[in-house]
Structures are given as structure tokens and as C-alpha cells.
Motif scaffolding. Sequence first.
Motif, PDB file in Angstrom:
ATOM      1  N   MET A 162       0.813  -1.215   0.000  1.00  0.00           N
ATOM      2  CA  MET A 162       0.000   0.000   0.000  1.00  0.00           C
ATOM      3  C   MET A 162       0.849   1.269   0.000  1.00  0.00           C
ATOM      4  O   MET A 162       0.334   2.363  -0.128  1.00  0.00           O
ATOM      5  CB  MET A 162      -0.920   0.008   1.218  1.00  0.00           C
ATOM      6  N   SER A 163       2.150   1.123   0.202  1.00  0.00           N
ATOM      7  CA  SER A 163       3.092   2.260   0.213  1.00  0.00           C
ATOM      8  C   SER A 163       2.808   3.239   1.349  1.00  0.00           C
ATOM      9  O   SER A 163       3.128   4.421   1.243  1.00  0.00           O
ATOM     10  CB  SER A 163       3.061   3.004  -1.137  1.00  0.00           C
ATOM     11  N   GLU A 164       2.184   2.771   2.421  1.00  0.00           N
ATOM     12  CA  GLU A 164       1.910   3.626   3.572  1.00  0.00           C
ATOM     13  C   GLU A 164       2.746   3.156   4.752  1.00  0.00           C
ATOM     14  O   GLU A 164       3.083   1.970   4.866  1.00  0.00           O
ATOM     15  CB  GLU A 164       0.427   3.560   3.959  1.00  0.00           C
ATOM     16  N   ARG A 197      -8.725  10.715  -2.089  1.00  0.00           N
ATOM     17  CA  ARG A 197      -9.019  10.662  -0.658  1.00  0.00           C
ATOM     18  C   ARG A 197     -10.042  11.695  -0.179  1.00  0.00           C
ATOM     19  O   ARG A 197     -10.758  11.428   0.786  1.00  0.00           O
ATOM     20  CB  ARG A 197      -7.725  10.773   0.151  1.00  0.00           C
ATOM     21  N   PRO A 245      -5.399   3.693  -1.376  1.00  0.00           N
ATOM     22  CA  PRO A 245      -3.968   3.663  -1.047  1.00  0.00           C
ATOM     23  C   PRO A 245      -3.270   4.905  -1.588  1.00  0.00           C
ATOM     24  O   PRO A 245      -3.877   5.735  -2.282  1.00  0.00           O
ATOM     25  CB  PRO A 245      -3.481   2.396  -1.757  1.00  0.00           C
ATOM     26  N   GLU A 246      -2.008   5.025  -1.277  1.00  0.00           N
ATOM     27  CA  GLU A 246      -1.257   6.218  -1.656  1.00  0.00           C
ATOM     28  C   GLU A 246      -1.301   6.488  -3.158  1.00  0.00           C
ATOM     29  O   GLU A 246      -1.389   7.636  -3.591  1.00  0.00           O
ATOM     30  CB  GLU A 246       0.199   6.087  -1.201  1.00  0.00           C
ATOM     31  N   LYS A 247      -1.275   5.445  -3.976  1.00  0.00           N
ATOM     32  CA  LYS A 247      -1.277   5.640  -5.436  1.00  0.00           C
ATOM     33  C   LYS A 247      -2.560   6.304  -5.918  1.00  0.00           C
ATOM     34  O   LYS A 247      -2.594   6.867  -7.009  1.00  0.00           O
ATOM     35  CB  LYS A 247      -1.077   4.296  -6.134  1.00  0.00           C
ATOM     36  N   LEU A 248      -3.601   6.224  -5.109  1.00  0.00           N
ATOM     37  CA  LEU A 248      -4.879   6.863  -5.450  1.00  0.00           C
ATOM     38  C   LEU A 248      -5.213   7.963  -4.447  1.00  0.00           C
ATOM     39  O   LEU A 248      -6.373   8.279  -4.230  1.00  0.00           O
ATOM     40  CB  LEU A 248      -5.995   5.822  -5.469  1.00  0.00           C
ATOM     41  N   SER A 249      -4.191   8.568  -3.880  1.00  0.00           N
ATOM     42  CA  SER A 249      -4.408   9.561  -2.827  1.00  0.00           C
ATOM     43  C   SER A 249      -5.197  10.777  -3.305  1.00  0.00           C
ATOM     44  O   SER A 249      -5.825  11.459  -2.490  1.00  0.00           O
ATOM     45  CB  SER A 249      -3.064  10.010  -2.236  1.00  0.00           C
TER      46      SER A 249
END
Length: 230
Positions: free
Chosen positions: A24-26, A209, A202-206
Motif C-alpha cells: 500500500m506504500s503507507e 481521498r 492507497p497512496e497511489k490513489l491519494s
Amino acid sequence: MIEAEFDAVVADYRRQHAQSVGFMSEDLDYFARYKIEELAKICRNEGFNPGSILDFGAGIGNSLKPLRNAFPKAAINCLDVSEESLKLCEQQGVSNMTTHAYDGKNLPFADGTIDVAFTACVFHHIPEADHIALLSEIRRCLCANGRFILFEHNPYNPLTQLAVKRCPFDEHAVLITAQEMKRRFEAAGFATVKSRYHVFFPEKLSALRPMESILAWLPLGGQYSLDARP
């Protein structure tokens, strides 16, 4: 998990967490900030400025600095069964903070002395048979207009399920639905319990948010929160 199991993962907690959510790159601090921002938003929206906060299951203290930033004047009480974890809380040097080791059943606070209780992904480690009694203990400690904000993993989310399976310290975790957790709150005597879902992207789709507040009703977020009043 029993006390010894928590103590055993303290030194390696961050690495194990990073390993479980790497896809998730978080990082751990992102999730801590996210939850405290949500807590602060709830308090701001209702003009509630807590003087005392209980960090229930504080662990290594990853919520401590976000809590201090969000509530600069509040007394923070870190509670955990793991004394090794609480040592790391103390090492952070956060002002107006105290640590409290407990036996997993009885909270060391007088009736009505906590304004806000907060917990993040702790109850899935606690035996389910103990939940209602422990929730009742937390309610006992809350002041008349206090709040208990709980965050938990959402078992309906496939990425959450994957992260839990990949995480060594979640080996014995039992995920709980928001509906079932709400039922346990009500059985423990909480008068009002509201649920919301969080962590949809996730971060790639931040960039998406900002939509999370619109999706809060949808039981597909990676986590959920319960906002309860005694």
C-alpha cells in the motif's frame, strides 16, 4: 496476544508493520496521523476540547505525537499490558503524558475522569469473551459527556485481510465487523454509537481521498471507526 507476546514484538514492531502493508506504500506514522486527524475533527465539529485523553493500547506510542499536536493542552494517559511498549512511549519525551501498565481487565482510573478514550486496532488482539466487560470498564472511566473513539480493521476489505495475513503479530488476530463491535458497545451500556468507514484509497490513489467523507457509509473501507458516548 498476552503481555509476553506484545513485549516480544516491541523492538521489531515497525518493520513487521511495514512488511504487512508494503503493497500500500503507507507507513505506520501515516495511519497514526490519519486516525488522530479524524479524532480531532470529531472533537472540533462538536466544540469538544478534551482535558484528558486515554490512549487505550498505546503500544509503542505511534499516536503520541499526533495526539499532542492535535490536543496541545490535554493530559495524555498511555495504557497497555506491555511494559516494554510503555518504555518506548516514555522515551518520546511528550509533555504532560503518563504511562500506565494494567492487567488487561481493570483500568487504573477513577470513575468519570477521562474526557476522550481512543484506541486503534487493539480489540482484535483481545479475547472476544473479554470485550463487553472491558468496554464497560472504559465507559466507567469516561466523564458524563465523554467520548470513546475506536478504530478497527474492516474484515470486509480484501486489502485489510491481506495485510493482516502478512503481519506476524496479527497471527492470532480475530477481525470484528463494525456491526458486531457496535453491538458489543451497546451491550456494555454505551448510549449512542455511530459508525464510519475509512481508508478507501492507497497512496497511489491519494488524489481520491477527499471522497472518503462521502463514502463513510460504505462498508468497504480498510478500517472503520465507532464514535460512542456513555
